[in-house]
Enzyme design. Sequence first.
Site, PDB file in Angstrom:
ATOM      1  N   ARG A 195       0.859  -1.186   0.000  1.00 19.83           N
ATOM      2  CA  ARG A 195       0.000   0.000   0.000  1.00 19.83           C
ATOM      3  C   ARG A 195       0.890   1.230   0.000  1.00 19.83           C
ATOM      4  O   ARG A 195       2.120   1.126   0.118  1.00 19.83           O
ATOM      5  CB  ARG A 195      -1.038  -0.003   1.134  1.00 19.83           C
ATOM      6  CG  ARG A 195      -0.666  -0.636   2.438  1.00 19.83           C
ATOM      7  CD  ARG A 195       0.437   0.037   3.194  1.00 19.83           C
ATOM      8  NE  ARG A 195       0.217   1.451   3.383  1.00 19.83           N
ATOM      9  CZ  ARG A 195       1.154   2.330   3.628  1.00 19.83           C
ATOM     10  NH1 ARG A 195       2.434   1.941   3.743  1.00 19.83           N
ATOM     11  NH2 ARG A 195       0.907   3.601   3.782  1.00 19.83           N
ATOM     12  N   GLY A 196       0.262   2.408  -0.129  1.00 18.38           N
ATOM     13  CA  GLY A 196       1.034   3.644  -0.290  1.00 18.38           C
ATOM     14  C   GLY A 196       1.129   3.917  -1.782  1.00 18.38           C
ATOM     15  O   GLY A 196       1.464   3.018  -2.564  1.00 18.38           O
ATOM     16  N   ARG A 231      -7.633  -0.282  -6.449  1.00 17.02           N
ATOM     17  CA  ARG A 231      -7.836   0.837  -5.517  1.00 17.02           C
ATOM     18  C   ARG A 231      -7.973   2.118  -6.353  1.00 17.02           C
ATOM     19  O   ARG A 231      -7.158   2.369  -7.226  1.00 17.02           O
ATOM     20  CB  ARG A 231      -6.654   0.957  -4.533  1.00 17.02           C
ATOM     21  CG  ARG A 231      -6.506  -0.283  -3.638  1.00 17.02           C
ATOM     22  CD  ARG A 231      -5.597  -0.032  -2.466  1.00 17.02           C
ATOM     23  NE  ARG A 231      -6.214   0.845  -1.476  1.00 17.02           N
ATOM     24  CZ  ARG A 231      -5.547   1.398  -0.463  1.00 17.02           C
ATOM     25  NH1 ARG A 231      -4.237   1.173  -0.335  1.00 17.02           N
ATOM     26  NH2 ARG A 231      -6.158   2.173   0.408  1.00 17.02           N
ATOM     27  N   GLN A 236      -1.815   2.416  10.057  1.00 15.32           N
ATOM     28  CA  GLN A 236      -0.538   2.474   9.319  1.00 15.32           C
ATOM     29  C   GLN A 236       0.536   3.227  10.106  1.00 15.32           C
ATOM     30  O   GLN A 236       1.716   2.946   9.961  1.00 15.32           O
ATOM     31  CB  GLN A 236      -0.741   3.147   7.954  1.00 15.32           C
ATOM     32  CG  GLN A 236      -1.503   2.313   6.942  1.00 15.32           C
ATOM     33  CD  GLN A 236      -2.982   2.585   6.963  1.00 15.32           C
ATOM     34  OE1 GLN A 236      -3.543   2.942   8.001  1.00 15.32           O
ATOM     35  NE2 GLN A 236      -3.640   2.428   5.839  1.00 15.32           N
ATOM     36  N   ASP A 251      -1.870  10.782  -2.011  1.00 13.93           N
ATOM     37  CA  ASP A 251      -2.294   9.761  -2.983  1.00 13.93           C
ATOM     38  C   ASP A 251      -2.623  10.370  -4.326  1.00 13.93           C
ATOM     39  O   ASP A 251      -2.561   9.702  -5.355  1.00 13.93           O
ATOM     40  CB  ASP A 251      -3.501   8.993  -2.455  1.00 13.93           C
ATOM     41  CG  ASP A 251      -3.033   7.916  -1.503  1.00 13.93           C
ATOM     42  OD1 ASP A 251      -2.698   8.259  -0.350  1.00 13.93           O
ATOM     43  OD2 ASP A 251      -2.935   6.750  -1.933  1.00 13.93           O
ATOM     44  N   ASN A 255      -5.174  12.423   0.690  1.00 14.89           N
ATOM     45  CA  ASN A 255      -4.270  11.555   1.462  1.00 14.89           C
ATOM     46  C   ASN A 255      -5.126  10.801   2.485  1.00 14.89           C
ATOM     47  O   ASN A 255      -6.346  10.997   2.568  1.00 14.89           O
ATOM     48  CB  ASN A 255      -3.167  12.387   2.135  1.00 14.89           C
ATOM     49  CG  ASN A 255      -2.066  11.518   2.721  1.00 14.89           C
ATOM     50  OD1 ASN A 255      -1.560  10.620   2.053  1.00 14.89           O
ATOM     51  ND2 ASN A 255      -1.699  11.738   3.971  1.00 14.89           N
TER      52      ASN A 255
HETATM   53  O1  MRU Z   1      -4.474   3.274   2.359  1.00 12.18           O
HETATM   54  P1  MRU Z   1      -3.000   3.457   2.243  1.00 12.18           P
HETATM   55  O2  MRU Z   1      -2.226   2.871   3.382  1.00 12.18           O
HETATM   56  O3  MRU Z   1      -2.486   2.970   0.896  1.00 12.18           O
HETATM   57  O4  MRU Z   1      -2.790   5.024   2.287  1.00 12.18           O
HETATM   58  C1  MRU Z   1      -1.509   5.533   2.174  1.00 12.18           C
HETATM   59  C2  MRU Z   1      -1.437   6.995   2.325  1.00 12.18           C
HETATM   60  O5  MRU Z   1      -2.402   7.671   2.515  1.00 12.18           O
HETATM   61  C3  MRU Z   1      -0.083   7.611   2.153  1.00 12.18           C
HETATM   62  O6  MRU Z   1       0.050   8.761   2.942  1.00 12.18           O
HETATM   63  C4  MRU Z   1       0.091   8.015   0.682  1.00 12.18           C
HETATM   64  O7  MRU Z   1      -0.164   6.932  -0.160  1.00 12.18           O
HETATM   65  C5  MRU Z   1       1.438   8.538   0.398  1.00 12.18           C
HETATM   66  S1  MRU Z   1       2.656   7.297   0.496  1.00 12.18           S
HETATM   67  C6  MRU Z   1       4.164   7.890   0.064  1.00 12.18           C
END
Ligand code: MRU
Length: 351
Positions: free
Chosen positions: A46-47, A89, A196, A237, A247
């Site tokens: 994820r991220g 996603r 997270q 994101d 985000n």
């Molecule tokens: O749902 P996630 O864990 O994928 O969300 C991640 C985030 O919101 C991060 O802050 C974003 O992807 C930036 S990662 C460099």
Amino acid sequence: MIKTIYWTSNNKVRLIDQTRLPLEEVAIDCCNHHEVADAIKTMKIRGAPAIGVAAAFGVALVAVKSRASNTNELVREIDEAAEILSSTRPTAVNLFWALKRMTEVARAGSHLSVARLKSVLKDEALAIADEEREMSQAIGRHGAKLIADGDSVLTHCNAGALATVSYGTALALIRAAHAGGKRIHVYVDETRPLLQGARLTAWELTREGIPMTLICDNMAGFFMSRGLVQKVVVGADRIAPNGDVANKIGTYSVAVLAKENDIPFYVAAPVSTVDLSIEGGQDIPIEERLPGEVCEIRGRRIAPEGISVANPAFDVTPARYVTGIITDRGVVYPPYEETLSGILGKARSKT
Ligand code: MRU
């Protein structure tokens, strides 16, 4: 060094299973794009930048394992795989950016032999991963200059090595400032519902000996109001050309609190996170995840059965709350309509 995701010598995609951190450090291998799509959907990876790299690798797996007898058939298989990967996603634009890049390379190579196109596609995915790694380092270099010796920085979610190929975005500049000898302390929001911050950011920072304090999401205002936070840095994101930032859910609340307390609020992201095809944050699709993530913690029910539950995974922080955006090409400040398009170059094609 944390290696979040990489291509193995026997043509598999190896990634750290992030759902098992911090209790277990387990790597899993994906052998085809269906397994990669599942890993993205279930948040084993994820991220935003990491999702983009995973998707590119998923397409590369299709290429290297394909039995297509001609290039048109191979391009069709790539398109079908891209469709599956793109449905995992909806919010992180890096996913669509990487898939677009891979499918365009496939189409541009339709005159090549099947064997040649397979290797071109694998090389393209490896290039995307390498670029992502370099972008993280560059974000670290640019962003570290904004951190003063002795700062306490608050971050939300995980924008670290685990959200990229290595090093991170928000955590890249924290790493770089720490490595440069600045005394720095990090307040880590736990980041409900999937934690997270508590599970991943705390794991990354403690591994490297970067001083940190874990707090519940609803404690951020308390620490800000007491003058204990000098800067907020988060990842993104998707960033709209006007500077609105999607985000992890809760980021907007942190940004409003930061403004109320006169604390600079920075967003760190590679330029691949900017979506030129939209106008503003209102155009960013927000992922709604299953209610179980909110009314259960690690499989244990914490709320009454049968209640209504909402679970948006992201929110949008309007540009007016964003002090600066730290990209791999430098830091930009308002007005973002001008500065973001300036840094991206007018010629860049729309995603
Ligand atoms: O749902 P996630 O864990 O994928 O969300 C991640 C985030 O919101 C991060 O802050 C974003 O992807 C930036 S990662 C460099």
